[in-house]
Design a protein around this motif. Structure first.
Motif, PDB file in Angstrom:
ATOM      1  N   SER A 137       0.804  -1.225   0.047  1.00  9.78           N
ATOM      2  CA  SER A 137       0.023  -0.111   0.125  1.00  9.78           C
ATOM      3  C   SER A 137       0.968   1.049  -0.021  1.00  9.78           C
ATOM      4  CB  SER A 137      -0.947  -0.039   1.192  1.00  9.78           C
ATOM      5  OG  SER A 137      -1.537   1.342   1.388  1.00  9.78           O
ATOM      6  N   GLN A 139       0.498   3.544   1.684  1.00 11.51           N
ATOM      7  CA  GLN A 139       0.241   3.993   3.357  1.00 11.51           C
ATOM      8  C   GLN A 139       1.705   3.832   3.612  1.00 11.51           C
ATOM      9  OE1 GLN A 139      -2.304   5.497   5.109  1.00 11.51           O
ATOM     10  NE2 GLN A 139      -2.934   6.098   3.118  1.00 11.51           N
ATOM     11  N   PRO A 143       1.708   7.386   5.709  1.00 11.27           N
ATOM     12  CA  PRO A 143       0.427   6.872   6.544  1.00 11.27           C
ATOM     13  C   PRO A 143      -0.261   8.369   7.139  1.00 11.27           C
ATOM     14  CG  PRO A 143       2.857   7.223   7.305  1.00 11.27           C
ATOM     15  CD  PRO A 143       3.053   7.756   6.035  1.00 11.27           C
ATOM     16  N   LEU A 144      -1.258   7.896   7.356  1.00 11.42           N
ATOM     17  CA  LEU A 144      -2.190   8.937   8.037  1.00 11.42           C
ATOM     18  C   LEU A 144      -2.417   8.584   9.654  1.00 11.42           C
ATOM     19  CD1 LEU A 144      -5.259   8.648   5.495  1.00 11.42           C
ATOM     20  CD2 LEU A 144      -3.399  10.301   5.348  1.00 11.42           C
ATOM     21  N   THR A 148      -4.288   5.415  10.201  1.00 12.76           N
ATOM     22  CA  THR A 148      -3.646   4.187   9.652  1.00 12.76           C
ATOM     23  C   THR A 148      -2.383   3.906  10.177  1.00 12.76           C
ATOM     24  OG1 THR A 148      -2.687   5.303   7.685  1.00 12.76           O
ATOM     25  CG2 THR A 148      -5.045   4.627   7.493  1.00 12.76           C
ATOM     26  N   ALA A 152      -0.461   0.891   7.914  1.00 14.07           N
ATOM     27  CA  ALA A 152       0.605   1.374   7.422  1.00 14.07           C
ATOM     28  C   ALA A 152       1.851   0.836   7.920  1.00 14.07           C
ATOM     29  CB  ALA A 152       0.880   2.927   7.514  1.00 14.07           C
ATOM     30  N   TRP A 183      -5.614   4.618  -3.465  1.00 16.05           N
ATOM     31  CA  TRP A 183      -7.310   4.486  -3.100  1.00 16.05           C
ATOM     32  C   TRP A 183      -7.720   3.645  -4.227  1.00 16.05           C
ATOM     33  CZ3 TRP A 183     -11.488   8.606  -3.865  1.00 16.05           C
ATOM     34  CH2 TRP A 183     -12.607   7.976  -3.493  1.00 16.05           C
ATOM     35  N   LEU A 215      -5.865  12.443   1.591  1.00 10.55           N
ATOM     36  CA  LEU A 215      -4.573  11.636   0.883  1.00 10.55           C
ATOM     37  C   LEU A 215      -3.770  12.662   0.513  1.00 10.55           C
ATOM     38  CD1 LEU A 215      -5.985   8.596  -1.123  1.00 10.55           C
ATOM     39  CD2 LEU A 215      -4.971   8.504   1.204  1.00 10.55           C
TER      40      LEU A 215
END
Length: 259
Positions: A137, A139, A143-144, A148, A152, A183, A215
């Motif tokens: 990913s 991510q 990363p969020l 996440t 992530a 996404w 994002l």
């Protein structure tokens, strides 16, 4: 595509292949002539027993069940695609993630790939050929922190594991590659966009924009389709990509802002 690309007769296991990008990949591989088995906790009702095995791959027993079924039905695999992944972790940053949440992320996003590789890769090495595709990913690089961190982190672990594995088995004829989506416009993600839109008093396109904004934006202006993910995986798994190994191919509409 059939004239350019074929997977005719390739024995293939695709984990998590009953919905979203996984289902699209299963369908495409079959169209291209592969002999495909897939797995999930439950059969969606349209897959015969010869093509599906019900198992919980977050457990060692579930992975062993799938490996046994694949050996019995296909006699081994030529292509192994790890689609399984996701997250049910709560938002709230690092403090919201306790032992159970971290373990669940590892059990879903890292350990199934490790276990299935351990079970099926030795036969690929013995035959001197094969392809393993790990779906990671963006991510792992983007990363969020609110939502996440666990997902992530485990996808980053999968990516590093995959790179190490590729260096070990490439000299033995087995390619290992990573596909890193952003996404994806799955049914689940569209439902999320609809929920966000309802909460904000906007329409579906407004909901999609909220996700894209979270994002940092998608330069292409839209999410990737499940079919586009499947197309990339099929190419990388095919003989057309015979010298591609050890790398991570990003498919995110330009979301990651760095080279």
């Amino acid at each position: 595509m059939g004239d350019f690309l074929t997977l005719q007769g390739k024995r293939t296991l695709i984990t998590g292949g009953t919905q979203g990008a996984g289902a699209a990949t299963v369908a495409l591989f079959r169209d291209l002539g592969a002999r495909v088995m897939t797995s999930a906790r439950r059969n969606p009702g349209n897959l015969p027993e010869t093509e599906f095995v019900a198992a919980d791959l977050t457990t060692l027993q579930g992975c062993e069940t799938v490996a046994k079924a694949v050996r019995g039905q296909l006699g081994g695999v030529d292509i192994l695609v790890h689609m399984l992944g996701g997250s049910a972790a709560p938002g709230g940053g690092f403090a919201a993630l306790g032992e159970a949440e971290w373990q669940a992320e590892l059990n879903l996003n890292l350990m199934p790939a490790v276990r299935m590789d351990r079970a099926l890769l030795p036969a690929m090495v013995a035959q001197g050929s094969g392809v393993v595709v790990h779906v990671t990913s963006i991510q792992r690089a983007l990363p969020l922190p609110e939502a996440t961190t666990g997902y992530a982190s485990t996808k980053a672990a999968l990516s590093v594991y995959s790179k190490s594995l590729s260096k070990e088995v490439a000299p033995k004829g087995v390619r290992v590659v990573r596909v890193s989506p952003g996404w994806i416009a799955t049914d689940a993600s569209i439902r999320l966009a609809e929920r966000l839109a309802a909460q904000a008093g906007t329409d579906l396109e407004g909901g999609k924009k909220m996700i894209m904004d979270s994002l940092g934006g998608i330069p292409l202006g839209r999410p990737t389709t499940p079919e586009e993910i499947a197309n990339l995986i099929a190419f990388l798994a095919s003989d057309r990509a015979g010298s591609i190994t050890g790398t991570e191919v990003v498919i995110d509409g330009g979301t990651v802002p760095t080279a």
